[in-house]
Design a protein around this motif. Structure first.
Motif, PDB file in Angstrom:
ATOM      1  N   ALA A 164     104.897  59.880  30.543  1.00 49.67           N
ATOM      2  CA  ALA A 164     105.257  58.524  30.136  1.00 49.67           C
ATOM      3  C   ALA A 164     104.384  57.503  30.851  1.00 49.67           C
ATOM      4  CB  ALA A 164     106.731  58.273  30.434  1.00 49.67           C
ATOM      5  N   LEU A 165     104.120  57.745  32.144  1.00 44.85           N
ATOM      6  CA  LEU A 165     103.258  56.812  32.885  1.00 44.85           C
ATOM      7  C   LEU A 165     101.858  56.780  32.280  1.00 44.85           C
ATOM      8  CD1 LEU A 165     103.884  57.027  36.715  1.00 44.85           C
ATOM      9  CD2 LEU A 165     103.784  55.004  35.276  1.00 44.85           C
ATOM     10  N   GLY A 166     101.321  57.961  32.000  1.00 46.75           N
ATOM     11  CA  GLY A 166      99.983  58.014  31.409  1.00 46.75           C
ATOM     12  C   GLY A 166      99.969  57.338  30.051  1.00 46.75           C
ATOM     13  N   ALA A 167     100.989  57.627  29.243  1.00 44.30           N
ATOM     14  CA  ALA A 167     101.044  57.033  27.907  1.00 44.30           C
ATOM     15  C   ALA A 167     101.161  55.522  28.007  1.00 44.30           C
ATOM     16  CB  ALA A 167     102.224  57.618  27.137  1.00 44.30           C
ATOM     17  N   ALA A 168     101.991  55.060  28.931  1.00 43.00           N
ATOM     18  CA  ALA A 168     102.163  53.617  29.085  1.00 43.00           C
ATOM     19  C   ALA A 168     100.846  52.976  29.489  1.00 43.00           C
ATOM     20  CB  ALA A 168     103.242  53.332  30.121  1.00 43.00           C
ATOM     21  N   SER A 169     100.094  53.685  30.340  1.00 47.19           N
ATOM     22  CA  SER A 169      98.817  53.117  30.767  1.00 47.19           C
ATOM     23  C   SER A 169      97.865  53.029  29.586  1.00 47.19           C
ATOM     24  CB  SER A 169      98.227  53.986  31.875  1.00 47.19           C
ATOM     25  OG  SER A 169      96.919  53.571  32.164  1.00 47.19           O
TER      26      SER A 169
ATOM     27  N   PRO B 135     104.641  76.455  36.924  1.00 48.48           N
ATOM     28  CA  PRO B 135     104.271  76.401  38.333  1.00 48.48           C
ATOM     29  C   PRO B 135     104.317  74.963  38.843  1.00 48.48           C
ATOM     30  CG  PRO B 135     102.743  77.773  37.117  1.00 48.48           C
ATOM     31  CD  PRO B 135     103.638  77.136  36.117  1.00 48.48           C
ATOM     32  N   PRO B 136     104.937  74.741  40.006  1.00 46.70           N
ATOM     33  CA  PRO B 136     105.094  73.373  40.502  1.00 46.70           C
ATOM     34  C   PRO B 136     103.758  72.663  40.694  1.00 46.70           C
ATOM     35  CG  PRO B 136     105.971  74.992  42.056  1.00 46.70           C
ATOM     36  CD  PRO B 136     105.552  75.750  40.858  1.00 46.70           C
ATOM     37  N   VAL B 137     102.689  73.440  40.964  1.00 45.55           N
ATOM     38  CA  VAL B 137     101.403  72.800  41.212  1.00 45.55           C
ATOM     39  C   VAL B 137     100.938  72.037  39.974  1.00 45.55           C
ATOM     40  CG1 VAL B 137     100.065  74.828  40.548  1.00 45.55           C
ATOM     41  CG2 VAL B 137      99.085  73.183  42.088  1.00 45.55           C
ATOM     42  N   MET B 138     101.357  72.511  38.798  1.00 45.28           N
ATOM     43  CA  MET B 138     100.948  71.820  37.572  1.00 45.28           C
ATOM     44  C   MET B 138     101.586  70.443  37.503  1.00 45.28           C
ATOM     45  SD  MET B 138     101.181  75.023  34.942  1.00 45.28           S
ATOM     46  CE  MET B 138     100.945  74.034  33.487  1.00 45.28           C
ATOM     47  N   VAL B 139     102.891  70.404  37.761  1.00 47.69           N
ATOM     48  CA  VAL B 139     103.591  69.122  37.712  1.00 47.69           C
ATOM     49  C   VAL B 139     103.067  68.198  38.809  1.00 47.69           C
ATOM     50  CG1 VAL B 139     105.832  68.034  37.838  1.00 47.69           C
ATOM     51  CG2 VAL B 139     105.595  70.241  36.726  1.00 47.69           C
ATOM     52  N   GLY B 140     102.815  68.803  39.976  1.00 47.58           N
ATOM     53  CA  GLY B 140     102.308  67.991  41.081  1.00 47.58           C
ATOM     54  C   GLY B 140     100.979  67.353  40.742  1.00 47.58           C
ATOM     55  N   ALA B 141     100.080  68.140  40.139  1.00 45.88           N
ATOM     56  CA  ALA B 141      98.770  67.600  39.790  1.00 45.88           C
ATOM     57  C   ALA B 141      98.910  66.469  38.788  1.00 45.88           C
ATOM     58  CB  ALA B 141      97.886  68.712  39.208  1.00 45.88           C
ATOM     59  N   ALA B 142      99.790  66.665  37.801  1.00 40.98           N
ATOM     60  CA  ALA B 142     100.001  65.604  36.814  1.00 40.98           C
ATOM     61  C   ALA B 142     100.505  64.341  37.495  1.00 40.98           C
ATOM     62  CB  ALA B 142     100.989  66.082  35.751  1.00 40.98           C
ATOM     63  N   ALA B 143     101.417  64.522  38.458  1.00 44.11           N
ATOM     64  CA  ALA B 143     101.968  63.362  39.147  1.00 44.11           C
ATOM     65  C   ALA B 143     100.893  62.638  39.946  1.00 44.11           C
ATOM     66  CB  ALA B 143     103.108  63.808  40.065  1.00 44.11           C
ATOM     67  N   VAL B 144     100.007  63.426  40.608  1.00 40.17           N
ATOM     68  CA  VAL B 144      98.940  62.800  41.391  1.00 40.17           C
ATOM     69  C   VAL B 144      98.051  61.945  40.498  1.00 40.17           C
ATOM     70  CG1 VAL B 144      96.809  63.291  42.644  1.00 40.17           C
ATOM     71  CG2 VAL B 144      98.904  64.503  43.222  1.00 40.17           C
ATOM     72  N   LEU B 145      97.680  62.502  39.340  1.00 43.02           N
ATOM     73  CA  LEU B 145      96.812  61.737  38.432  1.00 43.02           C
ATOM     74  C   LEU B 145      97.540  60.518  37.900  1.00 43.02           C
ATOM     75  CD1 LEU B 145      94.559  63.626  35.938  1.00 43.02           C
ATOM     76  CD2 LEU B 145      93.981  62.034  37.736  1.00 43.02           C
ATOM     77  N   ALA B 146      98.832  60.663  37.622  1.00 40.44           N
ATOM     78  CA  ALA B 146      99.588  59.509  37.147  1.00 40.44           C
ATOM     79  C   ALA B 146      99.554  58.405  38.200  1.00 40.44           C
ATOM     80  CB  ALA B 146     101.020  59.920  36.837  1.00 40.44           C
ATOM     81  N   GLY B 147      99.732  58.805  39.461  1.00 45.18           N
ATOM     82  CA  GLY B 147      99.661  57.829  40.540  1.00 45.18           C
ATOM     83  C   GLY B 147      98.299  57.159  40.597  1.00 45.18           C
ATOM     84  N   ALA B 148      97.245  57.988  40.439  1.00 42.97           N
ATOM     85  CA  ALA B 148      95.897  57.424  40.441  1.00 42.97           C
ATOM     86  C   ALA B 148      95.751  56.415  39.318  1.00 42.97           C
ATOM     87  CB  ALA B 148      94.860  58.537  40.296  1.00 42.97           C
ATOM     88  N   GLY B 149      96.355  56.725  38.156  1.00 47.35           N
ATOM     89  CA  GLY B 149      96.292  55.807  37.036  1.00 47.35           C
ATOM     90  C   GLY B 149      96.948  54.480  37.351  1.00 47.35           C
ATOM     91  N   VAL B 150      98.033  54.530  38.118  1.00 50.22           N
ATOM     92  CA  VAL B 150      98.705  53.282  38.484  1.00 50.22           C
ATOM     93  C   VAL B 150      97.813  52.473  39.418  1.00 50.22           C
ATOM     94  CG1 VAL B 150     100.673  52.310  39.689  1.00 50.22           C
ATOM     95  CG2 VAL B 150     100.985  54.262  38.172  1.00 50.22           C
ATOM     96  N   LEU B 151      97.221  53.167  40.405  1.00 47.21           N
ATOM     97  CA  LEU B 151      96.435  52.454  41.415  1.00 47.21           C
ATOM     98  C   LEU B 151      95.135  51.915  40.846  1.00 47.21           C
ATOM     99  CD1 LEU B 151      96.903  54.818  44.473  1.00 47.21           C
ATOM    100  CD2 LEU B 151      98.072  52.682  43.966  1.00 47.21           C
ATOM    101  N   LEU B 152      94.579  52.622  39.842  1.00 52.80           N
ATOM    102  CA  LEU B 152      93.260  52.256  39.323  1.00 52.80           C
ATOM    103  C   LEU B 152      93.221  50.843  38.780  1.00 52.80           C
ATOM    104  CD1 LEU B 152      91.760  55.294  37.422  1.00 52.80           C
ATOM    105  CD2 LEU B 152      90.633  53.856  39.084  1.00 52.80           C
ATOM    106  N   GLY B 153      94.379  50.314  38.368  1.00 49.40           N
ATOM    107  CA  GLY B 153      94.392  48.990  37.782  1.00 49.40           C
ATOM    108  C   GLY B 153      93.763  47.947  38.674  1.00 49.40           C
ATOM    109  N   ALA B 154      93.891  48.149  39.971  1.00 46.20           N
ATOM    110  CA  ALA B 154      93.363  47.164  40.913  1.00 46.20           C
ATOM    111  C   ALA B 154      91.867  47.337  41.128  1.00 46.20           C
ATOM    112  CB  ALA B 154      94.101  47.287  42.240  1.00 46.20           C
ATOM    113  N   LEU B 155      91.295  48.352  40.518  1.00 46.42           N
ATOM    114  CA  LEU B 155      89.916  48.697  40.851  1.00 46.42           C
ATOM    115  C   LEU B 155      88.876  47.996  39.991  1.00 46.42           C
ATOM    116  CD1 LEU B 155      89.850  52.461  41.762  1.00 46.42           C
ATOM    117  CD2 LEU B 155      89.566  50.465  43.197  1.00 46.42           C
TER     118      LEU B 155
END
Lengths: 102, 664
Positions: B363-368, B462-482
């Motif tokens: 949802a975060l990625g889609a919203a972005s 595998p939890p690592v998959m969800v974790g990786a998705a979450a990390v990228l989603a976070g990066a997507g949120v932060l990138l706005g300031a870049l």
């Protein structure tokens, strides 16, 4: 002094006997002896020609010595091979040694 | 370390890592791959830091010692920014892939392929001059086809790989033509800002455009991207959304000065029309990954408009924001795929309940990507809108595409979050999972459902998959300031944000959201809100309940405010998108297939020639040699006498010869 034709004739006879030994004998020892004879004939020819053409040159003598050494080495290696082959297959008859047949 | 060392490390580290994964024992596959992916971040961030200090560098040498043919790497703002994007998405996706391929018998090969791709992509974006670019471009294309075909158990994977290869291959000839023309005109393959005069210059420009269009899946070569979705999901995330398809945009951004004038104008038109067409295709697709593929085409089209209207900085900003957002969605889609064994939207109905964290990332990625403020792609898309104001037609198309992105992303989000799935769609979901389990084969643990309304089959994600998705989603949120720092890196003024562009973007977003689903649009939005809320606030049940209550309220109000206009609009859009989709599958795919068949015909013709003429000659020679060999071996009797006889005869012959020559 023996004339050159006599020397060459003796050499040719020796070479012929040797060639017969190489081609006609079935025993490896006889074949090697045939080779020795052929080398001896060659040596005789060399000596004869040198005496006739360059009687004073010392190089001919050395050449003959080299051929003698070669004969000795050839005989040594050849007989050693024959002995080894005999120990391995209990025969020195060439017609029985056909392992290299293609 | 010197900048040159960092440059070569950025390419060499992932390559060595890939080799290491291939050679490592299977149980060490995940740590080796993850370590290699992580360490790749080091040179990339060093390059970004160096570029931020304003440093530039180049390192290279002559190719095979030929003057003028230099291969090498360069460090400047653009290459550093791209290297950073590639390294970051590459690292996250490779870590994710260690989970995705955990049980796959050929997992090592896939991970090695991904790491090799990261190396090739780094070489592409860091390339100094067209020769290095061409080399990396080819490697990247070959790896793309290989990785699409990785899941060869599925019949559509090799087919998609062939289509992708043929299409991009045809477009790559443009890059060759451009390089040849540039060489003919200038005798150098270095990047240049001056286009040669006359026909050669036109050839250079149109060749580069063709290559960019093919690689970035732009009109009219967009259809290979949907077929490429048959590849494994990490491959789709890394190659076919975040980095490789962006190579076309990078090519234009890198040669912006060279292409100034009509080529960039043309690129802008192509981009703008792809932006709209891609959105329509995405609206018509029934498979989550294919929706995302259409969206990728559309967003890459926006980047082309960005290059044409606003310069590289605008385009690269959107490229970065899109890479983070879209890769996030793909990673989440892979998690759903693991849970349900399919990416068909109907099979995935209601998967958000089982995978709340993955759905939240989705949802975060889609919203972005749908440009919801204040997420990254809002700012980057906004910069494109602001830049497109110079050309009203582009502006309209870009805003349309913006509305489309809101609609086509909301649609799958609503399906994923559908709460009626467990009772209504249980059998459907079960069927999908059944198929998935068959596809996945052995090793897939699954709990059998009990009773008629069996719960959807749960496979371990595998939890690592969800974790990786979450990390990228976070990066997507932060990138706005870049936006501003990135522009500074590229030496451009900070992206504009005008009132008109913000208003336009928001309007487009709302319009898209309204149109997407008849009157149920807002109700469904509410459902999505609850699902996101439930996912994010699982611990706090009370808060989740409140959100759900509020959403139900909104839904109840909205049901009554049923308007016919959105209904009709939605039907029209749906029909149009289906039509476009059909044309896409029918006409263009048929054309690509035709090209493929033509190639096959030519190949079989040349095969016949080969069998008839060349093969026969070769075979004949071989037979003659064989006969000669057998004949020669007959002489090897092993009888010493015969050897001796031969020797004597030979000696006699030689003696005879000598005697005869001596006589004359």
């Amino acid at each position: 002094m023996i004339s050159l034709p006599v020397v060459l004739a003796a050499g040719a006879v020796m070479f012929g006997i040797g060639l017969y030994g190489v081609l006609g004998q079935t025993n490896a020892v006889m074949v090697i002896m045939g080779v020795e004879l052929m080398l001896g004939a060659g040596m005789l020819n060399v000596v004869g020609f040198l005496r006739y053409a360059h009687p004073d040159a010392a190089s001919g003598t050395f050449f003959v010595l080299v051929i003698m050494t070669l004969m000795a080495v050839e005989a040594t290696v050849g007989f050693a091979l024959v002995v080894a082959t005999f120990r391995h297959s209990r025969t020195a008859e060439l017609d029985d040694l056909t392992e290299l047949s293609g | 370390m010197s900048p040159a060392a960092w440059l070569w490390l950025a390419v060499a580290l992932p390559l060595v890592g890939g080799l290491g994964v291939r050679l490592a024992p299977r149980r060490l596959m995940a740590p080796v791959a993850a370590g290699a992916a992580a360490i790749t971040l080091l040179p990339a961030s060093a390059l970004v830091a160096l570029a931020a200090r304003g440093e530039t560098a180049a390192s290279g040498g002559r190719w095979l010692g030929s003057a003028g043919l230099e291969v090498g790497l360069r460090l400047d703002g653009l290459s550093a920014a791209m290297a950073g994007i590639v390294a970051l998405t590459g690292a996250v996706v490779v870590v994710y892939a260690t989970g995705y391929f955990e049980e796959h018998p050929r997992g090592r090969s896939a991970l090695a392929g991904l790491l090799a791709f990261v190396a090739a992509m780094q070489a592409l974006v860091l390339a100094d001059g067209f020769l290095m670019l061409l080399i990396a471009w080819e490697i990247v294309g070959a790896l793309s086809a290989r990785l699409i075909a990785f899941g060869r158990e599925r019949p559509d994977a090799p087919a998609g790989a062939v289509r992708a290869f043929l299409t991009t291959r045809a477009a790559d000839t443009g890059l060759y033509l451009a390089v040849f023309a540039l060489w003919a005109a200038t005798g150098s393959l270095a990047f240049t800002a001056d286009r040669p005069d006359g026909a050669l210059g036109a050839l250079v420009a149109s060749g580069l455009l063709l290559a960019a269009i093919g690689k970035s899946a732009q009109v009219p070569l967009q259809s290979w991207l949907a077929g490429a979705m048959a590849g494994p999901t990490p491959v789709s995330a890394l190659l076919h959304s975040a980095t490789m398809v962006a190579a076309g945009v990078y090519l234009l951004a890198r040669n912006e000065a060279l292409l100034a004038g009509w080529p960039l104008e043309l690129a802008g038109w192509i981009g703008a029309s792809t932006a709209v067409l891609g959105a329509l295709i995405a609206l018509g697709e029934r498979d989550l990954k294919r929706v995302l593929a259409g969206s990728t085409s559309s967003q890459l089209g926006l980047m082309l408009v960005g290059v044409a209207a606003g310069g590289p900085a605008v385009a690269v900003f959107h490229l970065a924001a899109h890479a983070a957002g879209k890769a996030t969605m793909f990673l989440a889609a892979g998690a759903f795929q693991h849970a349900r064994g399919s990416t068909d939207l109907e099979d995935l109905r209601g998967v958000a309940r089982a995978q709340p964290a993955a759905f939240a990332a989705f949802a975060l990625g889609a919203a972005s990507i749908a440009a919801v403020p204040p997420l990254a792609a809002f700012w980057s898309k906004d910069a494109i809108v602001a830049a497109a104001e110079t050309n009203p037609a582009w502006l309209v198309l870009v805003l349309l595409a913006g509305a489309g992105s809101a609609a086509y992303l909301l649609r799958p989000a609503l399906v994923l979050a559908d709460r009626g799935a467990i009772t209504v769609g249980g059998s459907r979901a079960g069927a999908g999972a059944e198929r998935g389990a068959r596809q996945a084969g052995a090793g897939a643990e699954r709990r059998e459902g009990q009773g008629a309304d069996a719960a959807p089959v749960q496979r371990r994600v595998p939890p690592v998959m969800v974790g990786a998705a979450a990390v990228l989603a976070g990066a997507g949120v932060l990138l706005g300031a870049l936006g501003a720092p990135l522009a500074g890196l590229l030496g451009a003024p900070a992206p504009e944000t005008t009132l008109v562009s913000v208003a336009g973007s928001l309007l487009a977003l709302v319009a898209g959201a309204v149109v997407v689903r008849r009157p149920r649009a807002l109700a469904a939005l509410g459902h999505a809100g609850t699902a996101v809320g439930a996912g994010l606030l699982r611990g706090a049940d009370a808060a989740g309940g409140a959100v759900r209550l509020g959403a139900r309220g909104v839904a109840a109000v909205d049901e009554r405010v049923a308007v016919r206009l959105p209904d009709a609009l939605a039907r029209g859009a749906a029909a149009l998108s289906r039509g476009v989709d059909r044309a896409d599958r029918g006409g263009l795919d048929a054309a690509v297939d035709g090209v493929g068949r033509g190639g096959l015909l030519a190949a079989s013709a040349s095969d016949r020639v080969e069998r008839g003429g060349i093969d026969a000659a070769v075979d004949g020679l071989a037979r003659a040699v064989g006969r000669g060999g057998r004949g020669a071996s007959a002489a090897q009797t092993g009888k010493l006498h015969e050897y001796l006889r031969d020797a004597v005869l030979g000696a006699a012959a030689i003696a005879l010869l000598i005697a005869l020559t001596a006589i004359t």
